[in-house]
Design a protein around this motif. Structure first.
Motif, PDB file in Angstrom:
ATOM      1  N   ARG A 184      -3.372 -42.548  -7.559  1.00 18.21           N
ATOM      2  CA  ARG A 184      -2.656 -41.435  -8.232  1.00 18.21           C
ATOM      3  C   ARG A 184      -2.759 -39.929  -7.185  1.00 18.21           C
ATOM      4  N   ALA A 237       0.851 -38.591  -8.007  1.00 21.24           N
ATOM      5  CA  ALA A 237       0.701 -36.827  -8.646  1.00 21.24           C
ATOM      6  C   ALA A 237       2.018 -36.305  -7.619  1.00 21.24           C
ATOM      7  N   PRO A 241      -0.576 -30.284 -15.795  1.00 21.09           N
ATOM      8  CA  PRO A 241      -1.316 -31.739 -16.073  1.00 21.09           C
ATOM      9  C   PRO A 241      -0.799 -32.609 -15.265  1.00 21.09           C
ATOM     10  N   ASP A 242      -0.336 -32.459 -13.966  1.00 20.05           N
ATOM     11  CA  ASP A 242       0.011 -33.118 -13.124  1.00 20.05           C
ATOM     12  C   ASP A 242      -1.709 -33.429 -12.529  1.00 20.05           C
ATOM     13  N   GLU A 284      -3.972 -34.531 -14.374  1.00 10.88           N
ATOM     14  CA  GLU A 284      -4.021 -36.512 -14.807  1.00 10.88           C
ATOM     15  C   GLU A 284      -4.443 -36.698 -13.006  1.00 10.88           C
ATOM     16  N   ASP A 287      -7.321 -36.190 -11.761  1.00 14.26           N
ATOM     17  CA  ASP A 287      -8.670 -36.146 -11.924  1.00 14.26           C
ATOM     18  C   ASP A 287      -9.439 -36.197 -10.765  1.00 14.26           C
TER      19      ASP A 287
END
Length: 387
Positions: free
Chosen positions: A6, A10, A185-186, A189, A191
């Motif tokens: 991730r 990202a 948003p990145d 995402e 998380d």
């Protein structure tokens, strides 16, 4: 998908976004290639609630016993008050942000900051920051700010974030604003932690549910009221805003006596001018009450409408505030004072009367949305009208 994958995904997406946006406020000095193995393990901080144990020897007398009982009750009352304060500053906080409605934890222990303006606000309002917290830098950082940055974990730069370092930091909250808002948003995402966007709505952009443009200072206050609630520094926000409003009133009373003003931003040999309603510097006219030397300047030019020296001579401003953008961003280039030292500029009433002010580029340009920026601008304007 694994956490490491991730991060890599990202990072690629954010790099592409930064390249596409072409923002030229990029910090040229920050490295974004640190490996996650370079991140120092956050040491457990000593708990502030550790209290010194009362070791006064009890006397056999009844009066000494009574005093011991009283001391014990005081310690108990103090502990109860501390627990109540902690309870009042816990849970979550929900509000309408620039990126929509957000719910974030209150009083987070570990913070990752991706905006220098918000870093200045957290420091000014007394939010404790240290090696367990992280920061991404931007621009030519002043020495006093660098001292704070040096005590925190490096997260790269605002435009080239080190996501491996962020992953290793394991923050409780990620703080974005202004220039880093595009990455919201990145980060969501990714998380890793809850993400907050503390971007202030532009002074010419309506806030949620409002049709009319919002006042720059009112919006600054709105943002910092949220900061007060999240980080439990409401009293500090109250004091800061009261002092700021007083300073603005002082400038308002004196500004009309200085005639028409013009705000300039220089970048190398280029000069941009800002008028009423303009992003970032329109507040000089709209909030602080200076007259405008030119009401026709474009409002949507990020670095001001390009102007010539002949324009400055013809416009003949009575007072000028000059921001050296190259100095703010750490770029090479001739200093603003040298650029404007010519016969045309020197023929203006502002030059003839000693009313050209070369302002603090860090406060006016880099951290314009934070306490150092907004309060710093107000204080510089107050000093200018005080003579």
């Amino acid at each position: 998908m694994s956490s490491r994958l991730r991060v890599v995904a990202a990072l690629l997406a954010m790099t592409l976004i930064a390249a596409a946006c072409g923002d030229d406020d990029t910090d040229t000095g920050a490295s974004a290639s640190a490996s996650s193995s370079d991140s120092a393990s956050a040491s457990d901080s000593a708990s502030a609630s550790d209290s010194a144990s009362a070791s006064d020897s009890a006397s056999a007398s009844d009066s000494a016993s009574a005093m011991a009982d009283s001391d014990s009750a005081s310690v108990s009352d103090s502990a109860s008050a501390s627990e109540m304060a902690a309870d009042e500053c816990s849970g979550s906080y929900t509000f309408d942000s620039y990126s929509g409605e957000l719910e974030v934890p209150r009083n987070p222990e570990t913070i990752a900051v991706y905006d220098m303006g918000m870093l200045s606000s957290l420091v000014a309002l007394g939010v404790p920051l240290g090696e367990d917290d992280g920061v991404a830098t931007l621009g030519a950082v002043p020495d006093d700010v660098q001292a704070v940055v040096d005590g925190m974990t490096s997260l790269g730069s605002v435009f080239e974030p080190d996501l491996e370092a962020l992953n290793a930091l394991e923050p409780d909250l990620i703080v974005l604003a202004s220039r880093s808002s595009r990455f919201f948003p990145d980060f969501v995402e990714l998380d890793i932690a809850p993400v907050i966007d503390l971007t202030s709505f532009d002074d010419w952009l309506p806030a949620p549910g409002e049709e009319a443009p919002v006042n720059f200072i009112d919006e600054f206050e709105r943002t910092h009221r949220h900061i007060g609630e999240i980080f439990c520094v409401q009293d500090a926000v109250d004091e800061m805003m009261n002092d700021l409003r007083d300073t603005i009133a002082t400038v308002n009373a004196a500004a009309p006596d200085f005639g028409n003003a013009l705000v300039l931003v220089t970048t190398g040999s280029e000069v941009g001018a800002f008028g009423p309603g303009a992003f970032r510097f329109g507040q000089i006219y709209d909030i602080y009450g200076f007259g405008s030397a030119d009401d026709s300047l474009a409002e949507d030019e990020t670095h001001g409408e390009p102007v010539s020296y002949e324009y400055l001579a013809e416009t003949a401003p009575d007072i000028m505030f000059v921001v050296d953008r190259a100095a703010a961003t750490g770029q090479d280039g001739e200093a603003a004072a040298a650029i404007l030292d010519n016969a045309l500029v020197n023929s203006t009433p502002a030059a003839e009367n000693g009313n050209i002010f070369y302002v603090d580029p860090w406060n006016w340009y880099i951290v314009f949305n934070g306490v150092d920026g907004v309060v710093g601008v107000a204080e510089e304007l107050a000093a200018a009208v005080a003579g």
